[in-house]
Design a protein around this motif. Structure first.
Motif, PDB file in Angstrom:
ATOM      1  N   ARG A  17       0.837  -1.212   0.000  1.00 53.98           N
ATOM      2  CA  ARG A  17       0.000   0.000   0.000  1.00 53.98           C
ATOM      3  C   ARG A  17       0.867   1.254   0.000  1.00 53.98           C
ATOM      4  N   LEU A  18       1.916   1.250   0.810  1.00 56.34           N
ATOM      5  CA  LEU A  18       2.794   2.412   0.865  1.00 56.34           C
ATOM      6  C   LEU A  18       3.497   2.632  -0.471  1.00 56.34           C
ATOM      7  N   ALA A  19       3.995   1.550  -1.066  1.00 49.87           N
ATOM      8  CA  ALA A  19       4.686   1.674  -2.353  1.00 49.87           C
ATOM      9  C   ALA A  19       3.738   2.189  -3.430  1.00 49.87           C
ATOM     10  N   THR A  20       2.495   1.709  -3.428  1.00 51.00           N
ATOM     11  CA  THR A  20       1.514   2.182  -4.398  1.00 51.00           C
ATOM     12  C   THR A  20       1.209   3.661  -4.191  1.00 51.00           C
ATOM     13  N   ALA A  21       1.079   4.068  -2.929  1.00 58.21           N
ATOM     14  CA  ALA A  21       0.800   5.472  -2.634  1.00 58.21           C
ATOM     15  C   ALA A  21       1.933   6.376  -3.110  1.00 58.21           C
ATOM     16  N   ILE A  22       3.173   5.932  -2.940  1.00 56.56           N
ATOM     17  CA  ILE A  22       4.316   6.725  -3.427  1.00 56.56           C
ATOM     18  C   ILE A  22       4.318   6.750  -4.950  1.00 56.56           C
TER      19      ILE A  22
ATOM     20  N   GLY B 231      16.447  11.240  -2.580  1.00 58.59           N
ATOM     21  CA  GLY B 231      17.566  10.344  -2.835  1.00 58.59           C
ATOM     22  C   GLY B 231      17.931   9.466  -1.663  1.00 58.59           C
ATOM     23  N   GLY B 232      17.779   9.993  -0.456  1.00 57.43           N
ATOM     24  CA  GLY B 232      18.234   9.260   0.717  1.00 57.43           C
ATOM     25  C   GLY B 232      17.204   8.354   1.336  1.00 57.43           C
ATOM     26  N   ILE B 233      15.913   8.606   1.062  1.00 53.01           N
ATOM     27  CA  ILE B 233      14.868   7.832   1.724  1.00 53.01           C
ATOM     28  C   ILE B 233      13.899   7.214   0.714  1.00 53.01           C
ATOM     29  N   VAL B 234      13.323   8.058  -0.168  1.00 53.56           N
ATOM     30  CA  VAL B 234      12.267   7.579  -1.060  1.00 53.56           C
ATOM     31  C   VAL B 234      12.797   6.552  -2.058  1.00 53.56           C
ATOM     32  N   VAL B 235      13.877   6.885  -2.760  1.00 49.77           N
ATOM     33  CA  VAL B 235      14.422   5.952  -3.752  1.00 49.77           C
ATOM     34  C   VAL B 235      14.887   4.649  -3.109  1.00 49.77           C
ATOM     35  N   PRO B 236      15.677   4.670  -2.019  1.00 48.24           N
ATOM     36  CA  PRO B 236      16.064   3.403  -1.388  1.00 48.24           C
ATOM     37  C   PRO B 236      14.878   2.559  -0.934  1.00 48.24           C
ATOM     38  N   ALA B 237      13.809   3.218  -0.446  1.00 51.54           N
ATOM     39  CA  ALA B 237      12.629   2.468  -0.015  1.00 51.54           C
ATOM     40  C   ALA B 237      11.985   1.755  -1.202  1.00 51.54           C
ATOM     41  N   LEU B 238      11.864   2.451  -2.322  1.00 57.72           N
ATOM     42  CA  LEU B 238      11.265   1.846  -3.505  1.00 57.72           C
ATOM     43  C   LEU B 238      12.169   0.760  -4.087  1.00 57.72           C
ATOM     44  N   GLN B 239      13.477   0.969  -4.033  1.00 55.89           N
ATOM     45  CA  GLN B 239      14.397  -0.077  -4.499  1.00 55.89           C
ATOM     46  C   GLN B 239      14.235  -1.348  -3.670  1.00 55.89           C
ATOM     47  N   ALA B 240      14.110  -1.188  -2.355  1.00 55.74           N
ATOM     48  CA  ALA B 240      13.903  -2.354  -1.485  1.00 55.74           C
ATOM     49  C   ALA B 240      12.583  -3.037  -1.817  1.00 55.74           C
ATOM     50  N   HIS B 241      11.564  -2.256  -2.080  1.00 58.34           N
ATOM     51  CA  HIS B 241      10.271  -2.832  -2.438  1.00 58.34           C
ATOM     52  C   HIS B 241      10.351  -3.593  -3.761  1.00 58.34           C
ATOM     53  N   LEU B 242      11.048  -3.036  -4.741  1.00 57.10           N
ATOM     54  CA  LEU B 242      11.149  -3.669  -6.058  1.00 57.10           C
ATOM     55  C   LEU B 242      11.929  -4.974  -6.007  1.00 57.10           C
ATOM     56  N   ARG B 243      12.821  -5.117  -5.043  1.00 54.19           N
ATOM     57  CA  ARG B 243      13.518  -6.396  -4.903  1.00 54.19           C
ATOM     58  C   ARG B 243      12.548  -7.497  -4.496  1.00 54.19           C
ATOM     59  N   ARG B 244      11.539  -7.144  -3.724  1.00 51.20           N
ATOM     60  CA  ARG B 244      10.534  -8.134  -3.302  1.00 51.20           C
ATOM     61  C   ARG B 244       9.404  -8.242  -4.307  1.00 51.20           C
ATOM     62  N   ARG B 245       8.986  -7.105  -4.871  1.00 50.43           N
ATOM     63  CA  ARG B 245       7.847  -7.072  -5.788  1.00 50.43           C
ATOM     64  C   ARG B 245       8.241  -6.339  -7.068  1.00 50.43           C
ATOM     65  N   PRO B 246       8.908  -7.014  -7.995  1.00 49.38           N
ATOM     66  CA  PRO B 246       9.313  -6.347  -9.240  1.00 49.38           C
ATOM     67  C   PRO B 246       8.109  -5.753  -9.973  1.00 49.38           C
ATOM     68  N   ASN B 247       8.305  -4.548 -10.514  1.00 50.52           N
ATOM     69  CA  ASN B 247       7.251  -3.857 -11.249  1.00 50.52           C
ATOM     70  C   ASN B 247       7.930  -2.948 -12.257  1.00 50.52           C
ATOM     71  N   ALA B 248       7.776  -3.267 -13.529  1.00 46.81           N
ATOM     72  CA  ALA B 248       8.515  -2.558 -14.569  1.00 46.81           C
ATOM     73  C   ALA B 248       8.160  -1.076 -14.614  1.00 46.81           C
ATOM     74  N   GLU B 249       6.883  -0.746 -14.437  1.00 47.26           N
ATOM     75  CA  GLU B 249       6.467   0.654 -14.510  1.00 47.26           C
ATOM     76  C   GLU B 249       7.067   1.466 -13.362  1.00 47.26           C
ATOM     77  N   LEU B 250       6.993   0.925 -12.152  1.00 47.72           N
ATOM     78  CA  LEU B 250       7.556   1.633 -11.009  1.00 47.72           C
ATOM     79  C   LEU B 250       9.075   1.718 -11.133  1.00 47.72           C
ATOM     80  N   ALA B 251       9.716   0.651 -11.592  1.00 42.54           N
ATOM     81  CA  ALA B 251      11.172   0.672 -11.763  1.00 42.54           C
ATOM     82  C   ALA B 251      11.585   1.764 -12.736  1.00 42.54           C
TER      83      ALA B 251
END
Length: 498
Positions: free
Chosen positions: A348-353, A383-403
């Protein structure tokens, strides 16, 4: 002193899983081992006693599996191999016998745990949880706090992990692949470790102060920063400090109502808990490496609290950190301990971002940055918070559009840095397809967080630039009145240890 090297050889269970050299007393620590090896049990080659148990994380399908290893009565070189004794799940084995007792007190309850080692050594942990304000040793503990006292050599049994090979920590993503790109920064951080002075007394141990008589409450996850420094630098004193920080968070800083830690304030428990000021990764990793079930459970509880606490602000009060920090912490927990409820909360958080992505300004827009007809980009947060959080999420839930969105944001940050001006950009204005009113910082911890957004190849190119190298060489300054907080901001970053 104890030295270990990991010798994992998939399919060869009789080969060494760990090579150990002991010249002292018993050791007890946590380590990840291949699931296939555990299926046949473990044993210690040569004289000495070994017992092991699975730590309460990961579930039945985990691989590797985090286990507690205890070794006693051994000197010199030893190997831990497969095809040996089964798990000592009841705490009774050849290395030690674990005893527990709990008593009710007028002001709370006391729980004692003892480890009676086969060589006659005894370790003890006495934890008092307070249900009423209580004065002990001239300090007042409020309801909801705890006091933990360790006796014997209990707090040093896991120092062995500082001698483990780095690739073990790289394999579980606690440290990045090693390199020399940020060697100057690493050397400077090592010089700062002796200057980090904990607050006085039993209530202050493991926490730090900053300017304005503010108690940091380990903001930016000081525990994680100290732990990464300890393992990368093989510094047992830093590892001990990380252990005290984890204990402090668990004993002093947790709010029983929200389940979240109290943030920084004039005392340990005066701030208002918020999802954007809650960190669990350091506590979790210390719990794993020290084989401390209580720390692991506390980290899991913080994760449950984050899952139950949606971002707080709306419109102009909407903060990026209230979305990104919880996502980063939840993904850190999920990588070790999968949980469907926490996974749904992270999704939910990743989708909201993701829904806040603006292709024109190439960033994720939050209410705090809306100014007139433009947007104030806080590059150090993106750069220090949002991108790393999304990168961590993409490792668990790959999503081409978000990537693709994340790559576009990374490129926007690279473009802004590449303007060949001194320092690193921390924030700037975006409007009408252009950027302006840029603010750059040199020798600032916030600016160094920007670099956490980049892939290794881009990072290496950036660090070779003289203007950037000069900006990060001595951050923070030893005399900084907010030294512990600034140290935490820098040392928690993975790029620093790359």
């Amino acid at each position: 002193m104890v030295f270990l090297s990991l010798l994992c050889a998939p399919g060869l269970l009789t080969q060494g899983l760990l090579s150990v050299h002991l010249d002292g007393g018993p050791v007890r620590f946590g380590v990840p081992l291949p699931a296939a090896a555990l299926a046949q049990g473990l044993r210690l080659e040569g004289p000495g006693a070994l017992q092991w148990r699975r730590l309460p994380v990961g579930g039945a399908l985990a691989d590797p599996v985090w286990v507690e290893l205890a070794i006693a009565g051994a000197t010199g070189g030893r190997r831990v191999v497969g095809e040996g004794a089964p798990e000592s799940a009841d705490g009774r084995g050849p290395a030690f016998v674990r005893e527990e007792e709990e008593v009710l007190l007028p002001h709370g309850r006391e729980r004692r745990v003892r480890w009676r080692w086969c060589d006659g050594s005894v370790d003890e942990c006495v934890r008092t949880e307070f249900s009423a304000d209580t004065e002990i040793g001239g300090e007042v503990y409020t309801a909801g706090e705890a006091l933990t006292v360790w006796r014997g050599a209990a707090t040093t049994r896991a120092d062995v992990v500082c001698a483990l090979p780095r690739r073990l920590f790289e394999g579980v993503s606690l440290l990045p692949p090693g390199g020399r790109s940020a060697a100057v920064v690493q050397k400077h951080l090592a010089s700062l470790l002796p200057l980090l002075h904990e607050l006085p007394g039993a209530r202050g141990a493991g926490d730090f102060g900053r300017s304005g008589k503010v108690v940091t409450n380990l903001e930016f996850d000081t525990t994680l920063a100290l732990l990464r420094a300890a393992l990368a630098l093989r510094d047992e004193k830093a590892f001990a400090m990380a252990g005290r920080a984890a204990q402090h968070l668990r004993d002093r800083d947790l709010d029983p109502r929200s389940g979240l830690p109290f943030p920084h304030g004039l005392d340990h428990r005066t701030g208002v808990p918020a999802p954007g000021h809650a960190w669990l990764e350091g506590l979790l990793w210390v719990g794993l490496l020290r084989a401390d079930d209580g720390h692991i459970a506390a980290a899991r509880n913080i994760g449950q609290a984050l899952a139950a606490c949606p971002p707080m602000g709306e419109r102009r009060q909407e903060l990026a950190r209230d979305y990104a920090w919880p996502l980063l912490e939840l993904e850190g927990l999920l990588a070790i301990d999968p949980d469907p409820r926490l996974a749904r909360a992270a999704d939910r958080l990743a989708t909201a971002i993701a829904l806040r992505y603006d292709a024109q300004v190439r960033t994720f827009r939050f209410g705090e940055g809306e100014v007139g007809d433009g947007y104030l980009e806080r590059g150090w947060i993106t750069g220090g918070i949002v991108v790393p959080a999304l990168q961590a999420h993409l490792r668990r839930r790959p999503n081409a559009e978000l990537a693709a969105c994340v790559r576009a944001v990374q490129q926007a940050l690279l473009d802004q840095i590449g303007r060949a001006r001194p320092g690193l950009p921390t924030h700037w204005r975006c409007a009408g397809g252009r950027t302006f009113a840029e603010h750059r910082e040199a020798h600032a911890a916030e600016a160094m967080l920007v670099l956490e957004a980049f892939e290794p190849a881009d990072l290496r190119r950036l660090l070779r630039r003289e203007t950037i190298g000069d900006s990060i060489a001595a951050v923070p300054e030893p005399e900084d009145p907010d030294l512990a907080t600034k140290f935490s901001m820098v040392a928690r970053c993975t790029w620093v240890w790359r």
